[in-house]
Design an enzyme around this catalytic site. Structure first.
Site, PDB file in Angstrom:
ATOM      1  N   ALA A  70       9.428 -20.742  -7.304  1.00  0.00           N
ATOM      2  CA  ALA A  70       8.565 -20.085  -8.285  1.00  0.00           C
ATOM      3  C   ALA A  70       9.371 -18.910  -8.843  1.00  0.00           C
ATOM      4  O   ALA A  70      10.309 -18.432  -8.190  1.00  0.00           O
ATOM      5  CB  ALA A  70       7.305 -19.601  -7.606  1.00  0.00           C
ATOM      6  N   GLY A 115       8.915 -23.284  -4.438  1.00  0.00           N
ATOM      7  CA  GLY A 115       8.129 -24.139  -5.338  1.00  0.00           C
ATOM      8  C   GLY A 115       8.889 -25.387  -5.765  1.00  0.00           C
ATOM      9  O   GLY A 115       8.279 -26.405  -6.098  1.00  0.00           O
ATOM     10  N   GLU A 118       8.357 -27.768  -3.030  1.00  0.00           N
ATOM     11  CA  GLU A 118       6.934 -28.158  -3.077  1.00  0.00           C
ATOM     12  C   GLU A 118       6.695 -29.177  -4.197  1.00  0.00           C
ATOM     13  O   GLU A 118       5.911 -30.113  -4.041  1.00  0.00           O
ATOM     14  CB  GLU A 118       6.064 -26.908  -3.275  1.00  0.00           C
ATOM     15  CG  GLU A 118       6.103 -25.996  -2.047  1.00  0.00           C
ATOM     16  CD  GLU A 118       5.391 -24.673  -2.285  1.00  0.00           C
ATOM     17  OE1 GLU A 118       5.861 -23.894  -3.137  1.00  0.00           O
ATOM     18  OE2 GLU A 118       4.372 -24.430  -1.636  1.00  0.00           O
ATOM     19  N   GLU A 138      10.157 -18.701   1.397  1.00  0.00           N
ATOM     20  CA  GLU A 138       9.194 -17.674   0.982  1.00  0.00           C
ATOM     21  C   GLU A 138       9.078 -16.512   1.965  1.00  0.00           C
ATOM     22  O   GLU A 138       8.869 -15.372   1.566  1.00  0.00           O
ATOM     23  CB  GLU A 138       7.803 -18.298   0.765  1.00  0.00           C
ATOM     24  CG  GLU A 138       7.654 -19.075  -0.524  1.00  0.00           C
ATOM     25  CD  GLU A 138       8.121 -20.523  -0.435  1.00  0.00           C
ATOM     26  OE1 GLU A 138       8.786 -20.894   0.549  1.00  0.00           O
ATOM     27  OE2 GLU A 138       7.816 -21.278  -1.366  1.00  0.00           O
TER      28      GLU A 138
END
Ligand code: DAK
Length: 264
Positions: A70, A115, A118, A138
């Site tokens: 992200a 992300g 993911e 993260e």
């Protein structure tokens, strides 16, 4: 056919679509705009006919990164309420991706972090180049995975290995990811897309309704109890007997010829 968004490129070749995340300045990190454009692209593909969309490849621009996570710079000043909205948006887009009727392969061509991993986990298969590095880092940022990673990683590789990767934030190589069962195939950067296409070519010779029903059954039953899972599978199995394709597939076997599937 090709469509250029601000942060994505969407193109198709022989009814296989490629969605390439294109933010080279940020190693293809996922910001709000990428998620919105991804949602739009998935809607567009999901509304297509069987002839026009038979598979989807998700990849990142360039040879360095699939998606480096992200967008940390965009997340830096989010309030808890904004973070909730951002997390829910990512979860929902990735869930739409997972629910697409057609097979989806992540072609991981470099860093697949946070992300990015993911996103790959929401695809049916992960094919990786040998320079790929995967992980959920993260915790190094004082965060946890927020786009479905804590849910999907443990289902993909088991609780213990998922805990280890998530608590440590370690990046692993493509070959380690292969050993763990996280990726389906590791190949060179040059061979990555050809290998993905080769896999699609073999799937495309099969009954498309059967591939779709397999996907639906696996997705639906993975968190059902076993009896309900069997029930759902039996329903999917029996529904296929109403299709012309199943008649054609079985008839072709008895006539010792290749089946000609029509998608109905
Ligand atoms: N976000 C924004 N920019 C990024 C980025 C990222 N994730 N990753 C790389 N970049 C940018 C760098 O800042 C740099 O930009 P400039 O400084 O040149 O302007 C450019 O891309 C090139 O990166 P580097 O210079 O760092 O390249 P290196 O080869 O030295 O290093 C690297 C590559 C991938 C090891 C490094 O860039 C890196 O560590 N990147 C961050 C990886 C990471 O930590 N990813 C996880 C992100 S966190 C949630 C919702 C979502 C999430 C969590 C919670 N909720 C709402 C609850 C998800 C979180 C994440 O995914």
């Amino acid at each position: 056919m090709a469509y250029d968004f601000k942060t994505l490129k969407l193109s198709s070749q022989n009814s296989i679509w490629t969605l390439e995340i294109h933010r080279p300045e940020a190693l293809n990190a996922l910001n709000n705009l990428v998620l919105s454009e991804m949602a739009e692209s998935l809607r567009f593909i999901s509304e297509m006919s069987f002839e026009d969309a038979r598979g989807l490849i998700i990849t990142g621009h360039g040879e360095k990164a699939f998606v480096a996570g992200a967008d940390i710079k965009e997340m830096l000043n989010l309030s808890p309420e904004e973070a909730l909205q951002f997390g829910k948006k990512g979860q929902s887009v990735f869930h739409e991706l997972a629910l697409l009727k057609i097979p989806v392969i992540a072609a991981v061509n470099g860093f697949a972090l946070g992300g990015g991993l993911e996103l790959a986990l929401a695809c049916d298969f992960i094919f990786a180049s040998d320079n790929a590095k995967l992980g959920l880092p993260e915790v190094s940022l004082g965060l946890i995975p927020g786009f479905g990673g804590t849910v999907r990683l443990s289902r993909a590789i088991g609780l213990r290995k998922a805990r280890e990767l998530i608590y440590s934030g370690d990046m692993i190589t493509a070959s380690r990811a292969y050993e763990m069962g996280l990726v389906n195939l590791v190949t060179t950067q040059a061979e990555l897309l050809p290998q993905v296409m080769k896999r699609f070519e073999s799937i495309l010779t099969k009954g498309p309704l059967a591939v779709e029903a397999s996907k639906k059954a696996i997705l639906t039953t993975w968190d059902l109890d076993i009896e309900k899972g069997f029930e759902f599978e039996a329903e999917q199995f029996s529904e296929l007997f109403a299709s012309l394709d199943s008649k054609e597939g079985m008839k072709a076997f008895t006539e010792k010829r290749k089946a000609q599937f029509q998608g109905h």
